[in-house]
Design an enzyme around this catalytic site. Structure first.
Site, PDB file in Angstrom:
ATOM      1  N   SER A  58       2.784 -11.633   3.575  1.00 23.48           N
ATOM      2  CA  SER A  58       3.037 -11.363   2.151  1.00 23.48           C
ATOM      3  C   SER A  58       3.542 -12.574   1.385  1.00 23.48           C
ATOM      4  O   SER A  58       3.643 -12.519   0.153  1.00 23.48           O
ATOM      5  CB  SER A  58       4.028 -10.201   2.007  1.00 23.48           C
ATOM      6  N   LYS A  61       1.450 -13.676  -1.449  1.00 23.82           N
ATOM      7  CA  LYS A  61       1.538 -13.059  -2.775  1.00 23.82           C
ATOM      8  C   LYS A  61       2.123 -14.022  -3.810  1.00 23.82           C
ATOM      9  O   LYS A  61       1.925 -13.828  -5.016  1.00 23.82           O
ATOM     10  CB  LYS A  61       2.368 -11.773  -2.709  1.00 23.82           C
ATOM     11  N   SER A 118       6.719  -5.826  -2.974  1.00 25.64           N
ATOM     12  CA  SER A 118       5.685  -6.386  -2.085  1.00 25.64           C
ATOM     13  C   SER A 118       4.510  -5.435  -1.918  1.00 25.64           C
ATOM     14  O   SER A 118       3.904  -5.336  -0.845  1.00 25.64           O
ATOM     15  CB  SER A 118       6.275  -6.722  -0.704  1.00 25.64           C
TER      16      SER A 118
END
Length: 384
Positions: A58, A61, A118
């Protein structure tokens, strides 16, 4: 003919340690990959396998948000604009914002859904809204990464979903973090938010640094089975910012402990010092065949370096140039360097430039000068 010498003016600063430690094991960490960087100077304070390709989970991101923020900055969209939730986004697994199928959600809420929660679902909604499809958005991610100088990164999707061809490095992610902070300060604030509620579901920010009193204000955690637990972090103390990246840690507890340790170490053990202000004459360089015998050597911007707070008598700051310089010299010509060095550390060289133009002597004056120098060198009475 004049003999050109390598001129060195040395200043030993007993209380002035070195400016850059690059890939030095000055602090230990169990992280498989790690880097600690001073935001303002770019000095690498610590690095461990910083150029190894790794799954970014993640943490990817942050790249997605960079492209989204760039679109907002350029006026392509507004935070109040809404994007529709596709079935692909709605069905996406992993961490979620819990968007509803066919709902229209504001970009600002989606940003919080990605940054704070997230949410993989929110990430895809943004990707499809900005580029039409996640595939097209991935192309935009890679294009932007190249622009930023992220040389060892490749993005196959917007969320960091596991893929063998989806990777980055600790160094590249630090470059990305610095660019995010520099280019989009008005949007960076979202990374410091500790919770966000959507669809009556309140979720806390997964970044453990935000809950410690060490000046942290971002950025993003990540985890996959292949990559382990990772974090891109940043914080400020006394006006000085540090960026860290860790990956390959065993669990959430180790990630929290190690990221806090590295960030606090970077913030408290170093300081930034200006060795020479912009336009300040650092030294006079000798000039041959010019209407002036010397020219000032200046930095075109503040010569700022990152130094450990502990003093070292072995550190030297030197002005180096190949001299005497030969006229004509134009104002702004690069004529030397300000060099900071210490044993076992990377030397930093700061360019120095001529503070003014020095025109060459006329033909008659040159002839007289050469004759004078010849006589001076030939006369035994001038020997010492």
């Amino acid at each position: 003919m004049y003999k050109f010498l390598f001129s060195v003016f040395t200043f030993v600063l007993c209380a002035m340690p070195f400016s850059v430690v690059h890939a030095q094991n000055t602090i230990e960490t169990p992280a498989k990959q790690a880097i600690v960087v001073d935001y303002q100077t770019g000095a690498v304070l610590m690095a461990k396998n910083a150029d190894d390709k790794m799954p970014t989970s993640s943490m990817s991101k942050v790249m997605t948000m960079y492209v989204v923020f760039d679109a907002l900055e350029k006026g392509a969209f507004k935070l109040s604009d809404t994007f529709a939730v596709s079935e692909k986004a709605w069905r996406m697994g992993g961490s979620k914002m819990f968007v509803g199928l066919n709902d229209r959600i504001s970009i600002e809420d989606l940003v919080r859904g990605v940054v704070v929660q997230s949410g993989n679902d929110a990430t895809i909604v943004l990707a499809e809204g900005v580029s039409g499809s996640e595939g097209a958005f991935s192309d935009a991610l890679n294009e932007k990464a190249k622009e930023l100088g992220m040389k060892n990164s490749n993005f196959m999707n917007a969320s960091g979903w596991p893929d063998d061809n989806h990777y980055s490095t600790a160094r590249d992610l630090a470059i990305l973090a610095a660019a995010q902070i520099k280019h989009f300060p008005e949007y960076y604030k979202y990374y410091a938010e500790k919770d966000f509620t959507y669809n009556s579901i309140k979720q806390g920010n997964r970044n453990p640094l935000l809950y410690k009193n060490i000046g942290a204000d971002g950025i993003k955690t990540g985890h996959t089975e292949a990559g382990g637990y990772g974090l891109i972090g940043s914080g400020v103390q006394n006006g000085r910012r540090v960026i860290i990246v860790v990956n390959g840690l065993a669990d959430q507890s180790e990630r929290a402990e190690e990221s806090a340790k590295l960030l606090e170490w970077g913030l408290t053990r170093f300081e930034n010092k200006v060795l020479a202000k912009k336009g300040q004459v650092v030294e006079q360089a000798n000039v041959a065949m010019g209407k002036a015998a010397t020219v000032g050597m200046i930095a075109q911007k503040d010569a700022l370096v990152t130094l450990p707070k502990m003093a070292s008598k072995d550190v030297k700051i030197q002005v180096k140039y190949n001299g005497p310089l030969v006229a004509p010299i134009a104002q702004g010509d690069e004529i030397g360097v300000l060099e900071v060095s210490i044993p076992s550390a990377e030397t930093i060289s700061i360019p120095l430039y001529a503070d003014q133009a020095v025109s060459e002597l006329g033909l008659f004056a040159k002839t007289m000068r050469k004759a004078k120098n010849f006589v001076s060198r030939s006369n035994p009475l001038n020997e010492t």
